[in-house]
Design a protein around this motif. Structure first.
Motif, short mmCIF file in Angstrom:
data_model
loop_
_atom_site.label_atom_id
_atom_site.label_comp_id
_atom_site.label_asym_id
_atom_site.label_seq_id
_atom_site.Cartn_x
_atom_site.Cartn_y
_atom_site.Cartn_z
N ARG A 19 -10.58 -5.87 -8.45
CA ARG A 19 -10.80 -7.28 -8.31
C ARG A 19 -9.65 -8.32 -7.85
N ASP A 20 -8.49 -7.96 -8.34
CA ASP A 20 -7.28 -8.66 -8.23
C ASP A 20 -7.01 -8.49 -6.76
N ALA A 21 -7.13 -7.11 -6.11
CA ALA A 21 -6.63 -6.80 -4.79
C ALA A 21 -7.63 -7.54 -3.99
N TYR A 22 -8.99 -7.28 -4.25
CA TYR A 22 -9.93 -7.99 -3.48
C TYR A 22 -9.53 -9.47 -3.24
N ALA A 23 -9.41 -10.23 -4.28
CA ALA A 23 -9.21 -11.63 -4.24
C ALA A 23 -7.92 -12.02 -3.50
N TYR A 24 -6.84 -11.00 -3.56
CA TYR A 24 -5.52 -11.28 -2.81
C TYR A 24 -5.91 -11.09 -1.53
N LEU A 25 -6.62 -10.26 -1.05
CA LEU A 25 -6.98 -10.03 0.43
C LEU A 25 -7.83 -11.09 1.14
N HIS A 61 -7.92 -14.18 -0.20
CA HIS A 61 -6.92 -15.22 -0.07
C HIS A 61 -6.20 -15.14 1.44
N ILE A 62 -5.58 -14.26 1.79
CA ILE A 62 -4.70 -14.31 3.03
C ILE A 62 -5.66 -14.16 4.13
N GLY A 63 -6.81 -14.13 3.95
CA GLY A 63 -7.73 -14.34 5.26
C GLY A 63 -7.89 -12.94 5.78
N ALA A 64 -7.89 -11.88 5.04
CA ALA A 64 -8.16 -10.46 5.46
C ALA A 64 -9.61 -10.19 5.20
N GLU A 65 -10.56 -11.19 5.13
CA GLU A 65 -11.97 -10.78 4.91
C GLU A 65 -12.55 -9.43 5.74
N SER A 66 -12.06 -9.18 6.83
CA SER A 66 -12.64 -8.05 7.62
C SER A 66 -12.02 -6.79 6.95
N SER A 67 -10.82 -6.78 6.39
CA SER A 67 -10.47 -5.56 5.84
C SER A 67 -11.09 -5.25 4.43
N LEU A 68 -11.91 -6.21 3.77
CA LEU A 68 -12.76 -5.82 2.59
C LEU A 68 -13.84 -5.19 2.95
N LYS A 69 -14.37 -4.89 4.27
CA LYS A 69 -15.48 -4.31 4.62
C LYS A 69 -15.78 -3.10 3.88
N PRO A 70 -14.71 -1.95 3.66
CA PRO A 70 -14.88 -0.85 2.99
C PRO A 70 -15.59 -1.08 1.51
N TYR A 71 -15.11 -1.85 1.06
CA TYR A 71 -15.69 -2.43 -0.57
C TYR A 71 -16.91 -2.51 -0.33
N CYS A 92 -15.80 2.43 -4.44
CA CYS A 92 -14.36 2.28 -3.87
C CYS A 92 -13.64 1.49 -4.64
N ALA A 93 -12.33 1.91 -4.91
CA ALA A 93 -11.33 1.21 -5.61
C ALA A 93 -10.02 0.77 -4.76
N LEU A 94 -9.60 -0.59 -5.20
CA LEU A 94 -8.55 -1.00 -4.47
C LEU A 94 -7.32 -1.03 -5.30
N HIS A 95 -6.03 -0.84 -4.65
CA HIS A 95 -5.00 -0.80 -5.44
C HIS A 95 -3.70 -1.25 -4.45
N PHE A 96 -2.73 -1.91 -5.39
CA PHE A 96 -1.43 -2.41 -4.91
C PHE A 96 -0.55 -1.04 -4.92
N VAL A 97 -0.02 -0.87 -3.56
CA VAL A 97 0.97 0.11 -3.44
C VAL A 97 2.08 -0.16 -2.98
N SER A 98 3.41 0.47 -3.19
CA SER A 98 4.45 0.39 -2.16
C SER A 98 5.24 1.84 -2.05
N ALA A 99 5.16 2.36 -0.69
CA ALA A 99 5.49 3.55 -0.60
C ALA A 99 7.15 3.86 -0.96
N SER A 100 8.04 2.59 -0.29
CA SER A 100 9.29 2.68 -0.30
C SER A 100 10.09 1.90 -1.36
N GLY A 101 9.21 0.81 -1.70
CA GLY A 101 9.92 -0.07 -2.66
C GLY A 101 10.91 -1.10 -2.30
#
Length: 362
Positions: free
Chosen positions: A279-285, A287-297, A303-312
């Protein structure tokens, strides 16, 4: 030990996507490092101990019934376990797919899934050694990895053992340029024909370009993959999907991402927590105008959404005598990179139980 050579099970090759009966004849192939080629070995001429060891380190050639691919080989034990999983990384160029996949496989090998009752080992030793040398080792030294090249497919094949049994898992990392191609015969994206799961990758501060006051954002990598997967399965049913908001270290002090990045990888599976993060990741995307990137959901049942950082952190240029290379100055510190994979494993039964059955549901 007695070896039988009867008719094999029906499998779909993750490389060419052809269906065929798994060969169980007495001849396998081993890779000759000196000749840089595969050579046949007759199992019937070996003792039981040598036969077992040879099979574990050998290959069988895919017959490629359609005849449209170069010769390719799969581990000889590929069909000895539960139904294989094929997981594809889908995202635009420079979205962070390669870094996420490398960090994810590295953490799995370091025992990061043991909290969920899952262990990871190599199914294809040679392939994994190449992946370790070319990607994991560089990553651990703090070097930024080059993105996937058009026309190339970087893969590793793991054997994951969990409460749901042992399953081979093949990962595909395809360049964003190939994913955005509309060429029907593009072999780099053929893995979608065999995919059982997809991790859609969206960079945290990279909303798809939308020009003009009334323009709509567009993510061609996502849209073309979704259309192709829906065309294969009717409505996407049976495809396990996770979305990874990569480079989230840029959001480490900003809500709602800060809440989840502080948690690191969860030691217990909690469907309610995954739903809250989604829910939080969906709201963030949004908010930044990435509506088209929410289509998989919206396009897939689970479908599950996650905040990740590969390198930190961010990579910075380091000047050598004759060239400049990007490095992470403080080394790499992956955060929550196993969260998308954990959700996929729960949706596909590698992780079982009441909580796993609820992961990815609205």
């Amino acid at each position: 030990m007695t070896t039988t050579f009867g008719p094999g099970r029906l499998v779909r090759c993750p490389i060419c996507a052809d269906d065929f009966r798994w060969p169980q004849g007495p001849t396998v192939a081993v890779f000759d490092e000196i000749a840089n080629d595969y050579s046949p070995v007759d199992l019937t001429r070996l003792s039981a101990a040598r036969r077992t060891d040879t099979i574990r380190n050998s290959y069988r050639q895919c017959p490629n019934p359609s005849g449209d691919s170069k010769p390719h080989f799969l581990p000889a034990t590929y069909a000895d376990h539960g139904d294989p999983l094929v997981i594809g990384m889908v995202g635009a160029p420079a979205s962070g797919k390669t870094h996420l996949l490398t960090a994810m496989i590295r953490q799995a090998y370091l025992g990061g899934l043991k909290a969920h009752g899952v262990t990871a080992s190599a199914l294809d030793f040679r392939r994994h050694e190449l992946f370790r040398k070319n990607f994991i080792a560089q990553f651990e030294r703090g070097a930024a990895l080059p993105g996937s090249r058009p026309g190339s497919i970087e893969t590793d094949i793991l054997l994951l053992r969990g409460s749901g049994g042992a399953r081979p898992v093949t990962f595909f990392d395809v360049s964003g340029e190939d994913l955005e191609s509309t060429e029907v015969q593009n072999r780099a994206t053929r893995f979608l024909l065999a995919a059982t799961a997809v991790i859609f990758v969206q960079a945290s501060e990279d909303p798809p370009d939308a020009k003009g006051p009334h323009a709509v954002s567009e993510n061609r990598s996502f849209e073309l993959a979704i259309e192709r997967l829906h065309g294969l399965s009717g409505n996407g049913a049976g495809i396990a999907v996770a979305m990874a908001v990569t480079k989230s270290d840029r959001l480490r002090y900003l809500p709602p991402a800060d809440r989840w990045l502080r948690r690191n990888d969860d030691s217990t599976l909690n469907a309610a927590d995954i739903r809250a993060e989604s829910r939080d990741a969906y709201a963030y995307l949004q908010h930044i105008g990435a509506e088209s990137s929410l289509k998989p959901y919206e396009a897939f049942a689970r479908c599950a959404l996650h905040f990740v950082s590969a390198s930190g952190g961010e990579a910075l240029p380091v000047q050598f005598d004759d060239h400049t290379k990007m490095y992470f100055p403080h080394g790499v510190r992956p955060a929550r990179v196993l969260a998308p994979l954990t959700s996929i494993l729960a949706m596909t039964g590698v992780i079982s139980g009441p909580e796993a059955q609820k992961v990815g549901l609205p």
